[in-house]
Write an enzyme that holds these catalytic residues in place. Structure first.
Site, short mmCIF file in Angstrom:
data_model
loop_
_atom_site.label_atom_id
_atom_site.label_comp_id
_atom_site.label_asym_id
_atom_site.label_seq_id
_atom_site.Cartn_x
_atom_site.Cartn_y
_atom_site.Cartn_z
N LYS A 36 -13.87 -1.39 2.29
CA LYS A 36 -13.63 -0.19 1.47
C LYS A 36 -12.71 -0.56 0.31
O LYS A 36 -11.66 -1.17 0.52
CB LYS A 36 -13.00 0.91 2.32
CG LYS A 36 -12.71 2.18 1.54
CD LYS A 36 -12.36 3.34 2.47
CE LYS A 36 -12.13 4.63 1.71
NZ LYS A 36 -10.82 4.69 1.09
N HIS A 48 -10.10 4.38 -4.60
CA HIS A 48 -9.09 4.99 -3.71
C HIS A 48 -8.28 6.04 -4.48
O HIS A 48 -7.08 5.90 -4.63
CB HIS A 48 -8.19 3.90 -3.14
CG HIS A 48 -7.57 4.23 -1.82
ND1 HIS A 48 -7.67 3.42 -0.72
CD2 HIS A 48 -6.81 5.29 -1.42
CE1 HIS A 48 -7.01 3.95 0.29
NE2 HIS A 48 -6.48 5.08 -0.10
N GLY A 58 -14.13 11.34 -6.35
CA GLY A 58 -14.56 12.46 -7.18
C GLY A 58 -15.86 13.11 -6.73
O GLY A 58 -16.39 13.98 -7.44
N ILE A 59 -16.40 12.73 -5.58
CA ILE A 59 -17.68 13.31 -5.13
C ILE A 59 -17.39 14.72 -4.58
O ILE A 59 -16.67 14.87 -3.60
CB ILE A 59 -18.34 12.44 -4.04
CG1 ILE A 59 -18.57 11.00 -4.53
CG2 ILE A 59 -19.63 13.09 -3.52
CD1 ILE A 59 -19.60 10.82 -5.61
C1 LIG Z 1 -4.55 12.61 2.37
C2 LIG Z 1 -5.35 11.37 2.13
C3 LIG Z 1 -5.25 10.31 3.03
C4 LIG Z 1 -6.00 9.15 2.84
N1 LIG Z 1 -5.88 8.13 3.74
C5 LIG Z 1 -6.66 7.03 3.61
C6 LIG Z 1 -6.59 5.98 4.57
O1 LIG Z 1 -5.78 5.99 5.49
N2 LIG Z 1 -7.45 4.95 4.43
C7 LIG Z 1 -8.36 4.88 3.39
O2 LIG Z 1 -9.12 3.93 3.31
N3 LIG Z 1 -8.41 5.83 2.45
C8 LIG Z 1 -7.59 6.91 2.53
N4 LIG Z 1 -7.65 7.90 1.58
C9 LIG Z 1 -8.58 7.73 0.43
C10 LIG Z 1 -9.95 8.37 0.71
O3 LIG Z 1 -10.58 7.75 1.79
C11 LIG Z 1 -10.88 8.27 -0.52
O4 LIG Z 1 -11.09 6.92 -0.87
C12 LIG Z 1 -10.37 9.00 -1.74
O5 LIG Z 1 -9.73 10.21 -1.41
C13 LIG Z 1 -11.53 9.29 -2.69
O6 LIG Z 1 -11.11 9.91 -3.86
P1 LIG Z 1 -11.25 11.50 -4.12
O7 LIG Z 1 -10.34 12.17 -3.18
O8 LIG Z 1 -10.82 11.64 -5.53
O9 LIG Z 1 -12.68 11.86 -3.90
C14 LIG Z 1 -6.86 9.04 1.72
C15 LIG Z 1 -6.93 10.10 0.81
C16 LIG Z 1 -6.18 11.25 0.99
C17 LIG Z 1 -6.29 12.35 -0.03
#
Ligand SMILES: Cc1cc2nc3c(=O)[nH]c(=O)nc-3n(C[C@H](O)[C@H](O)[C@H](O)COP(=O)(O)O)c2cc1C
Length: 298
Positions: free
Chosen positions: A171, A195, A228-229
Site C-alpha cells: 500500500k 495516503h 479522494g474516492i
Molecule cells: C483516521 C485514519 C486512519 C488511518 N490509518 C491508516 C493505517 O493505519 N494504515 C494505512 O495504511 N492507512 C491508514 N489511513 C489511510 C487510509 O487507508 C487511506 O489511504 C486514505 O485515507 C485515503 O485518502 P482519502 O481519505 O483522502 O480518501 C488512515 C486514514 C485515516 C483518515
C-alpha cells in the site's frame, strides 16, 4: 497578501479527478452488473473499505468505528481493510466475519512486523500488507503513536511475501518503479495511493495509474486505488484508467460517525448504485469491460 501555493496532494487529486469527464453510449447498452472476481473470491462490487486505524466508539456505541465499518463491509459483500493496531483489536475485526486485509505498519521493530503478519495468517485474514508510504516523517523516520518506523528494502518485502500463504498487498505505490519492485517481490496486489496527501505535490493516483497498469501488463498483480474516492463516478474513473477496484476513504467517515453500520452500508450501496448507473450510461455491462475510451480530459 498571503503567499499561497497549492501543494496539498488531496486538493490536487480532487482537481484532477473532477477534470475527467464521461461521454454517454446508450444504444445497445444494458443494465450493469458490478460484481467482481478478486484473488480467488467474489465480491458484490469493486469498492473496498479503507485501511483505517484509531477510530473511537462513536456516540458511545458499543462497537468501535473499525468494527462498525467491518460489519458494513461484510453485509455489503466487499473486501475490508484495516490498518495500525495490536493483535487483540485485529481479532475483534476478524470476529465480525468480514473478509479483511491487514495492513501492518513498517515498524522498525522487525519482530513486531513478523508477529502481526503471522497473527493475521493464523486468524484467517484474506490478505496482509504494508503501507510503505508511512516510513518517513519530517524528522527522518516517522513516529506513529510513539512507535518508530523503519526503512524497507526489496529483500524485506520478499521476506513478508514468504512469511504466510496469504496474498501480500503493498500500500502506497505511486510510481512505476515501486510497482515493478512490488511485483518482483511477489506482491499479489498494490494500492496506488498517496495516503491522504502525506507528501506535498504527490501525483494524483489516477494520473499515474495508466503508466502503472501498462508496466504491470501480463503480471499477476491486482491494482487498487485510493485517495479522494467518494462516489461511484470516482470508482468508475479509476476502473477506466486501469484499476481493478477502488477504496473509499475519509468520504466514509460522516456516515460512519452518525449512522454506524447502517450509515456505512447506505453510503457504500450508494457508491455501488452510482457505479452501476454510470456503467449503463457509458455502455459497459460488466466491470471487466470498462475501458478509458469514454473518458475526456479537460
Ligand atoms: C483516521 C485514519 C486512519 C488511518 N490509518 C491508516 C493505517 O493505519 N494504515 C494505512 O495504511 N492507512 C491508514 N489511513 C489511510 C487510509 O487507508 C487511506 O489511504 C486514505 O485515507 C485515503 O485518502 P482519502 O481519505 O483522502 O480518501 C488512515 C486514514 C485515516 C483518515
Amino acid at each position: 497578501m498571503e503567499y499561497t501555493r497549492i501543494s496539498d496532494a488531496n486538493l490536487l487529486t480532487e482537481k484532477y479527478m473532477d477534470s475527467i469527464l464521461l461521454e454517454e453510449r446508450l444504444i445497445d447498452s444494458k443494465v450493469a452488473d458490478t460484481s467482481i472476481a478478486f484473488l480467488g473470491d467474489h465480491f458484490a462490487m469493486p469498492v473496498m473499505t479503507p485501511a483505517f486505524s484509531h477510530l473511537k466508539n462513536y456516540n458511545g456505541r458499543e462497537q468501535s468505528g473499525l468494527e462498525e465499518y467491518s460489519v458494513a463491509a461484510r453485509d455489503c459483500n466487499i473486501l475490508n481493510f484495516c490498518g495500525m493496531m495490536e493483535n487483540a483489536q485485529f481479532q475483534q475485526i476478524m470476529d465480525t466475519g468480514a473478509k479483511t486485509v491487514r495492513i501492518v505498519k513498517p515498524y522498525a521493530d522487525a519482530a513486531k512486523v513478523k508477529d502481526q503478519m503471522q497473527y493475521a495468517g493464523s486468524a484467517g485474514a484474506f490478505g496482509i500488507g504494508m503501507d510503505i508510504d508511512h516510513i518517513f516523517g519530517e524528522n527522518g523516520l516517522d513516529v506513529v503513536v510513539g512507535e518508530t518506523m523503519g526503512e524497507q528494502t526489496f529483500e524485506m518485502l520478499q521476506s513478508y511475501v514468504e512469511l504466510t500463504k496469504l496474498p501480500f498487498f503493498v500500500k502506497g505505490v505511486l510510481s512505476v518503479s515501486d510497482a515493478l519492485k512490488s511485483a518482483d517481490a511477489g506482491a499479489k496486489a498494490i494500492i496506488v495511493s498517496h495516503h491522504h496527501g502525506r507528501m506535498p505535490y504527490a501525483v494524483p493516483p489516477l494520473m499515474i495509474l495508466p503508466k502503472i497498469r501498462e508496466a504491470l501488463a501480463g503480471r499477476d498483480v491486482k491494482i487498487i486505488v485510493d485517495c479522494g474516492i467518494a462516489s461511484g463516478a470516482d470508482v468508475f474513473k479509476a476502473l477506466a484508467l486501469g484499476a481493478d477496484a477502488a477504496a473509499v476513504g475519509r468520504s466514509m467517515l460522516p456516515a460512519l460517525e452518525t449512522g454506524g453500520v447502517e450509515g456505512v452500508k447506505d453510503f457504500l450501496q450508494n457508491v455501488g448504485r452510482e457505479l452501476a448507473y454510470i456503467m449503463s450510461f457509458t455502455g459497459f455491462s460488466r466491470v471487466s469491460d470498462i475501458d478509458d475510451s469514454v473518458l475526456h480530459f479537460t
